[in-house]
Design a protein around this motif. Structure first.
Motif, PDB file in Angstrom:
ATOM      1  N   THR A   1       4.254   6.159  -3.358  1.00 24.90           N
ATOM      2  CA  THR A   1       3.316   5.554  -4.316  1.00 24.90           C
ATOM      3  C   THR A   1       2.694   6.561  -5.285  1.00 24.90           C
ATOM      4  OG1 THR A   1       1.494   5.818  -2.749  1.00 24.90           O
ATOM      5  CG2 THR A   1       2.719   3.746  -2.666  1.00 24.90           C
TER       6      THR A   1
ATOM      7  N   ASN B   1       7.294   3.604   1.024  1.00 31.35           N
ATOM      8  CA  ASN B   1       5.893   3.762   0.622  1.00 31.35           C
ATOM      9  C   ASN B   1       5.679   5.006  -0.238  1.00 31.35           C
ATOM     10  OD1 ASN B   1       3.205   2.886   0.515  1.00 31.35           O
ATOM     11  ND2 ASN B   1       2.614   4.170   2.269  1.00 31.35           N
TER      12      ASN B   1
ATOM     13  N   GLU C   1       4.810  -6.973  -4.793  1.00 29.54           N
ATOM     14  CA  GLU C   1       5.435  -6.085  -3.805  1.00 29.54           C
ATOM     15  C   GLU C   1       5.962  -4.819  -4.481  1.00 29.54           C
ATOM     16  OE1 GLU C   1       9.165  -6.006  -0.644  1.00 29.54           O
ATOM     17  OE2 GLU C   1       8.944  -7.661  -2.075  1.00 29.54           O
TER      18      GLU C   1
ATOM     19  N   SER D   1       3.342  -2.241  -5.884  1.00 29.50           N
ATOM     20  CA  SER D   1       2.674  -1.296  -4.998  1.00 29.50           C
ATOM     21  C   SER D   1       3.175   0.128  -5.194  1.00 29.50           C
ATOM     22  CB  SER D   1       2.868  -1.715  -3.539  1.00 29.50           C
ATOM     23  OG  SER D   1       4.252  -1.699  -3.195  1.00 29.50           O
TER      24      SER D   1
END
Length: 808
Positions: free
Chosen positions: A250, A248, A270, A273
């Motif tokens: 980001t 994660n 996916e 993200s």
């Protein structure tokens, strides 16, 4: 015959060699729809050429396509297979059916292996996706050509992009092969010229274990960078992308090379993200409308021996067609096709022929070889024959160097001296629309009319990782504001610095200044240290409080001197005035009047004339004043000596002798001043200090200045000694006591004047000199004439000859 090598399967399965038996055949996995379409484009282009009645008339092109498994060793094996003569060829055949040229390969490492091997054999090779700048070296790779621009141009494009958005602190990810290493090296060389720093360089490869991928992810997480360039092919980057998404991460704005920015596999919601908003460069797109019909016609039932078609069908339809042939190396599907499946209604991106980029490069490569063959075959006059029985491969290489044609889409196809096409890129931005990742064109990069590179971007159309219209900030240290400069932090990159204010007298009128610029001599820095302002010109002015006060005191002294002179003239017949020698007293008062007016030449803006006047006037008037005091002292002494029996000194020192003493003593000072003015006169000078320019009079000759003071001091010293010796004379009105006291004041003032004069700054130097002049003048005026005025106005009963002579 044209050969083709494509990475239809993108990974080679590991196999161990026992060295006991013959090694197993190479096994590959990971069927790549993108590479398979490249093979179909090559077949489509050759089919078009064979149907063309103008290009290569009555000549049919054949092809042979092999898989490289994205491996340099397999690519080299495939290339040697294609250029070698088949063992089963008939001995009576007029020509060997070897390939005329090779269309290969997508990876730079693969192309390097093949180009270096085939170069000495003069076999031409045209790549459609190998961008390494090292392949432009014609000394090493003389037969290499390509239809995609070199990374030399892409590095300049990426550097221009970084410069455009003001990013100076970025990370880089490279693939552990020639493409990645050379690409990042070229990019680093370009951005260093722009003052951009590379915080770290991570290395990935599709065959790396997960531990190495995790190391790169940790490097990203621990760094402070907000922008990362990824110069990696899609297959090598994909494992890292999945790990970045899993953890994660980001906050990173990704810059992509052309190798993955438009790849289909990572273009999913996916991956978006973490990689959404990625921006990068790709070659210009082109639409080939007729290609869609060709692709829709692919079927395992049309030609059951067609290479890779069964794997394609399984990927697209989801079932495995029945075949008695060799089994596929891809994963077996549990479902068997019925034969009724069709691609007619398929909406897969595979059939989208409106945004072809690498596929279009394959198309251009095939046509470039065809045009070279055409010029080679039809190079003779009609009467000499239009065709040759055999084609020399080295001659095809020569023809490729000079090939230049306009294709059916209006684009000029040619190669420069390095075998490269002209550089032209689209700027691509990843955007999510209707749940699908779209590759949106937001700008262009290429050569302008003046042959300079030009980048144009529609910033309003870009979607960033941080949100629409919010350009990410990529700096190690915030840019220094105006009035400050960069100060390098020891042990850190040049992009990491502190901002410290400019020193006094220096400015930085632009942000991000490396050094502060000194102001010109007449200027000084303002409080913000961002502008040079004129220094304040300082001199003792008539309009400032100090100047006004000194002027008033000076005029007061002059008025008192003049008034006293009038009083003495009025009472000249009285005993007190007569006893003080009215002629010398009047001359003394006149000299004091001039002494009090002398400070007025010290106040105001200095000029060349006032500078010469102030010092010489001061010297002459005080010499006259002290000369009068000396005359009066001698008169007092001689007057007392005259009362002694047999002394005729008073007769020898009459008014004429007094005038001679005063004039001779004054003339000496005048002579010194004339020499001073002729040899090295005072002049107006500028003395520059931090915040002001002191406008002052330079004495010119320090020796002359102190000679004037010294001469006055000598006269005052003689006068003081004589007055001191005569201080106890018997008269009630003994001027010697007053002269002694006045000379003590005079000497004290001018002895303390010298250190005060030397140490006083700016206009206070002038003020000290004026103060000394006024103090000494008032001392003389008050000590000599105040007692007389006291008797004249307050005690007139003492103004008698008897009282003056002390005969009470």
């Amino acid at each position: 015959m044209i050969g083709g090598i494509f990475p239809v399967f993108n990974k080679q399965e590991d196999s161990s060699a026992s060295f006991v038996k013959e090694p197993d055949k190479v096994k590959c996995a990971g069927f790549d729809l993108r590479a398979f379409r490249w093979t179909q484009v090559m077949m489509f282009a050759i089919d078009e050429i064979n149907k063309d009645s103008i290009l290569l008339p009555n000549v049919s092109l054949g092809y042979r396509i092999l898989d490289s498994c994205a491996s340099p060793t397999n690519t080299l094996r495939a290339a040697l297979t294609l250029v070698s003569s088949p063992e089963e060829i008939e001995p009576t055949a007029p020509c060997l059916p070897t390939i005329s040229a090779l269309i290969a390969e997508s990876g730079s490492s693969q192309s390097l292996a093949v180009a270096g091997t085939l170069g000495p054999f003069r076999v031409p090779m045209v790549s459609y996706f190998s961008t390494c700048a090292c392949l432009s070296d014609k000394g090493k790779y003389p037969t290499f050509f390509r239809t995609i621009p070199s990374d030399y141009h892409q590095a300049k494009a990426l550097a221009a992009l970084v410069k455009h958005f003001g990013w100076t602190w970025i990370g880089a990810i490279q693939s552990d092969n020639d493409y990645g290493r050379n690409g990042v090296q070229a990019f680093t060389e370009e951005v260093k010229k722009l003052g951009v720093c590379i915080a770290f360089v991570g290395t990935v490869l599709r065959t790396y274990p997960s531990s190495k991928i995790l190391d790169v992810v940790d490097m990203i997480k621990q760094s402070t960078v907000q922008v990362i360039l990824s110069f990696v092919p899609e297959g090598d980057l994909y494992p890292l992308m999945r790990e970045v998404v899993r953890q994660n991460i980001t906050h990173i704005q990704w810059i992509a090379s052309e190798a993955w920015i438009t790849a289909a596999r990572p273009s999913t919601p996916e991956i978006y993200s973490s990689f959404g908003g990625a921006i990068g460069f790709v070659v210009r797109k082109m639409a080939i409308p007729k290609l869609r019909h060709f692709l829709m016609g692919i079927s395992p039932y049309t030609d059951r021996n067609a290479a890779f078609v069964r794997d394609f069908w399984e990927k697209m339809v989801g079932c495995r067609p029945l075949s008695a042939g060799e089994p596929s190396v891809s994963e077996r599907s549990s479902k068997t096709c019925t034969g009724a499946e069709t691609l007619v209604d398929s909406q897969d991106l595979f059939f989208n022929v409106t945004q072809l980029r690498v596929s279009y490069n394959v198309y251009k490569a095939v046509y470039a070889v065809a045009h070279a063959l055409h010029h080679l075959i039809f190079c003779k006059e009609e009467r000499e024959g239009t065709m040759r029985p055999c084609v020399n491969l080295s001659q095809i290489h020569d023809q490729l160097k000079t090939v230049h044609f306009i294709n059916q889409f209006g684009e000029a196809v040619f190669f420069d001296e390095n075998g490269d096409p002209p550089a032209s890129y689209d700027v691509i931005n990843w955007q999510l629309r209707a749940g699908q990742v779209q590759h949106v064109t937001v700008g262009q990069f290429g050569l302008a009319a003046n042959q300079a590179y030009e980048l144009s971007i529609q910033e309003d159309s870009i979607v960033w990782r941080t949100g629409k219209l919010v350009i990410p900030v990529a700096v190690c240290s915030q840019i220094c504001p105006v009035g400050t400069r960069k100060a390098q932090i020891k042990g850190k990159s040049v992009c990491c610095f502190d901002c410290i204010p400019c020193a006094d007298g220096t400015i930085a009128n632009a942000t991000g200044a490396a050094d502060c610029s000194p102001c010109p001599q007449e200027y000084w820095s303002n409080d913000g240290r961002d502008q040079c302002i004129l220094k304040t010109v300082e001199f003792l002015s008539y309009y400032e409080p100090m100047g006004i006060a000194l002027t008033m005191v000076s005029l007061l002294g002059a008025c008192l001197s003049f008034a006293t002179m009038l009083v003495l003239i009025h009472y000249k017949e009285t005993p007190v005035v007569k006893a003080s020698n009215s002629e010398l007293s009047s001359l003394l008062l006149f000299s004091l009047f001039l002494c009090f007016l002398c400070p007025l030449t010290f106040i105001g803006r200095p000029t060349a004339w006032t500078c010469m006047l102030r010092h010489t006037a001061f010297g002459v008037t005080f010499a006259l004043c002290i000369s009068c005091m000396l005359g009066k002292t001698i008169v007092v002494v001689t007057a007392f000596r005259a009362t002694l029996p047999g002394n005729s000194m008073a007769g020898k020192f009459g008014p004429s002798q007094q005038r001679i003493i005063v004039c001779s003593c004054t003339v000496v000072q005048i002579f010194i001043c004339v020499l001073w003015l002729n040899l090295n006169p005072p002049y107006m000078d500028f003395r520059y200090s931090h915040r002001k320019i002191v406008l002052e009079c330079n004495t010119g000759s320090e020796t002359a200045f102190y000679a004037v003071l010294g001469y006055i001091g000598i006269l005052a010293g003689i006068c003081l000694v004589l007055a001191f010796l005569a201080r106890k004379l018997p008269d009630n009105f003994n001027e010697a006591k007053f002269i002694t006291f006045s000379m003590l004041i005079f000497c004290a003032v001018w002895i303390t004047f010298i250190p005060a004069y030397v140490s006083s700054p700016g206009k206070f130097t002038v003020a000290v000199e004026i103060f000394a002049i006024l103090s000494s003048a008032f001392g003389l005026l008050i000590c000599i004439f105040a007692p007389k005025c006291y008797i004249l106005f307050i005690k007139p009963e003492r103004n008698t000859k008897k009282h003056v002579m002390g005969r009470n």
